[in-house]
Design a protein around this motif. Structure first.
Motif, PDB file in Angstrom:
ATOM      1  N   ARG A 216     -17.611 -12.198  54.093  1.00  0.00           N
ATOM      2  CA  ARG A 216     -16.254 -12.668  53.848  1.00  0.00           C
ATOM      3  C   ARG A 216     -15.833 -12.254  52.441  1.00  0.00           C
ATOM      4  NH1 ARG A 216     -15.676 -18.990  53.588  1.00  0.00           N
ATOM      5  NH2 ARG A 216     -16.083 -18.631  51.379  1.00  0.00           N
ATOM      6  N   ASP A 217     -14.549 -11.911  52.290  1.00  0.00           N
ATOM      7  CA  ASP A 217     -13.957 -11.580  50.985  1.00  0.00           C
ATOM      8  C   ASP A 217     -14.645 -10.412  50.311  1.00  0.00           C
ATOM      9  OD1 ASP A 217     -12.183 -13.630  51.393  1.00  0.00           O
ATOM     10  OD2 ASP A 217     -13.133 -15.028  49.997  1.00  0.00           O
ATOM     11  N   MET A 218     -15.069  -9.444  51.098  1.00  0.00           N
ATOM     12  CA  MET A 218     -15.619  -8.183  50.601  1.00  0.00           C
ATOM     13  C   MET A 218     -15.145  -7.084  51.543  1.00  0.00           C
ATOM     14  SD  MET A 218     -19.514  -9.163  49.479  1.00  0.00           S
ATOM     15  CE  MET A 218     -19.960  -9.672  51.113  1.00  0.00           C
ATOM     16  N   THR A 219     -15.347  -5.841  51.125  1.00  0.00           N
ATOM     17  CA  THR A 219     -14.998  -4.696  51.962  1.00  0.00           C
ATOM     18  C   THR A 219     -16.267  -4.004  52.426  1.00  0.00           C
ATOM     19  OG1 THR A 219     -12.935  -4.367  50.735  1.00  0.00           O
ATOM     20  CG2 THR A 219     -13.717  -2.527  52.073  1.00  0.00           C
ATOM     21  N   LEU A 220     -16.431  -3.868  53.733  1.00  0.00           N
ATOM     22  CA  LEU A 220     -17.606  -3.192  54.289  1.00  0.00           C
ATOM     23  C   LEU A 220     -17.436  -1.685  54.162  1.00  0.00           C
ATOM     24  CD1 LEU A 220     -20.279  -3.434  55.934  1.00  0.00           C
ATOM     25  CD2 LEU A 220     -18.879  -3.209  57.992  1.00  0.00           C
ATOM     26  N   ARG A 221     -18.435  -1.023  53.590  1.00  0.00           N
ATOM     27  CA  ARG A 221     -18.415   0.440  53.453  1.00  0.00           C
ATOM     28  C   ARG A 221     -19.227   1.135  54.544  1.00  0.00           C
ATOM     29  NH1 ARG A 221     -13.913   1.053  50.743  1.00  0.00           N
ATOM     30  NH2 ARG A 221     -13.989   0.255  48.608  1.00  0.00           N
ATOM     31  N   SER A 222     -20.364   0.564  54.883  1.00  0.00           N
ATOM     32  CA  SER A 222     -21.193   1.148  55.940  1.00  0.00           C
ATOM     33  C   SER A 222     -22.193   0.106  56.409  1.00  0.00           C
ATOM     34  CB  SER A 222     -21.938   2.397  55.450  1.00  0.00           C
ATOM     35  OG  SER A 222     -22.856   2.060  54.424  1.00  0.00           O
ATOM     36  N   ALA A 223     -22.729   0.303  57.617  1.00  0.00           N
ATOM     37  CA  ALA A 223     -23.745  -0.606  58.158  1.00  0.00           C
ATOM     38  C   ALA A 223     -24.560   0.156  59.191  1.00  0.00           C
ATOM     39  CB  ALA A 223     -23.094  -1.840  58.782  1.00  0.00           C
ATOM     40  N   ILE A 224     -25.864  -0.070  59.174  1.00  0.00           N
ATOM     41  CA  ILE A 224     -26.737   0.683  60.084  1.00  0.00           C
ATOM     42  C   ILE A 224     -27.979  -0.142  60.416  1.00  0.00           C
ATOM     43  CG2 ILE A 224     -27.945   1.844  58.172  1.00  0.00           C
ATOM     44  CD1 ILE A 224     -28.085   4.350  59.994  1.00  0.00           C
ATOM     45  N   ALA A 225     -28.448  -0.014  61.655  1.00  0.00           N
ATOM     46  CA  ALA A 225     -29.751  -0.544  62.068  1.00  0.00           C
ATOM     47  C   ALA A 225     -30.755   0.601  61.955  1.00  0.00           C
ATOM     48  CB  ALA A 225     -29.689  -1.079  63.486  1.00  0.00           C
TER      49      ALA A 225
END
Length: 248
Positions: A216-225
């Motif tokens: 919450r209240d942040m910006t997601l740049r990337s995500a990976i499993a």
């Protein structure tokens, strides 16, 4: 009596800088934290995926010796302790800890008569705000109503925080009812799921993923499993965020 363990480092006054991105690595380690192959894999992963927050579930530590995490502070919320070892959730950071709250589930798991643990840590930001991080290993082997009560208790803790928030771990949502409880919890707290690339690497049960990172209240740049060739029975998941507040 189970007590939290906290290992500060010399430069633990460091604030999280808004201009830098925040890497979060989350992993149920299946009690392999002291294993040489696991430690080598973790070192390799943190080199490949720049990490400022390390969130481990089912961590294993020796009672009388600090875990080898050079240059990190960490805090542990144990749910099991023997004469020589602690087991529980561990949050490690390359920045300061303002506060640490180690919590146990109200209910014991029926098959093992043990509580589950979670840990809440607050980390200072350069603009005087705080980042709250909840590292959770959710209770399993209990009726759905008891699972719901534990999620509700966490929700009450999080409602008191205003500002950036990360909630991550192994949620044990292995059926649709538990998953719906988790979805309702995220909606009420204002959390967004970090949707992973390569989601087939996420540990699942009955086709339901168990491990998540919410924010919450942040910006997601990337995500990976990340596939780790079965070091643990879970694979790690990783997300990278921007902490800078959006203009306006």
């Amino acid at each position: 009596m189970l007590r939290p363990q906290f290992a500060p480092r010399q430069l633990a006054h460091q604030h999280l800088r808004l201009e830098e991105e925040l890497g979060v690595l989350c992993w149920n380690t299946q009690k392999l934290t002291l294993d040489g192959d696991f430690r080598r894999c973790l070192t390799r992963l943190m080199g490949q995926f720049p990490t400022a927050l390390l969130l481990l579930q089912e961590a294993k530590l020796t009672v009388d010796r600090r875990l080898h995490l050079e240059g990190w502070s960490y805090a542990v919320s144990p749910n099991i302790q023997t004469h020589s070892h602690l087991f529980g959730v561990l949050t490690a950071a390359r920045c300061a800890f303002d506060e640490v709250a180690a919590l146990l589930s109200h209910t014991r798991e029926l098959n093992f008569a043990t509580h589950k643990s979670l840990i809440l840590t607050r980390h200072p930001l350069a603009d005087q705000r705080q980042l709250l991080v909840a590292n959770i290993h959710a209770i399993n082997f209990v009726r759905h109503g008891l699972f719901y009560n534990e999620i509700a208790a966490l929700k009450r803790e999080l409602f008191q925080h205003r500002g950036p928030l990360i909630v991550a771990g192994d949620f044990n949502v292995w059926n649709k009812k538990r998953r719906r409880y988790l979805s309702d919890f995220c909606w009420e707290v204002g959390l967004t799921q970090a949707v992973m690339e390569d989601p087939h690497h996420i540990k699942s049960l009955f086709r339901q993923p168990l491990d998540f990172i919410f924010y919450r209240d942040m910006t997601l740049r990337s995500a990976i499993a990340i596939d780790t060739d079965v070091v643990s029975d879970h694979n790690p998941i990783y997300a990278r965020f921007s902490l800078a507040e959006k203009p306006g």
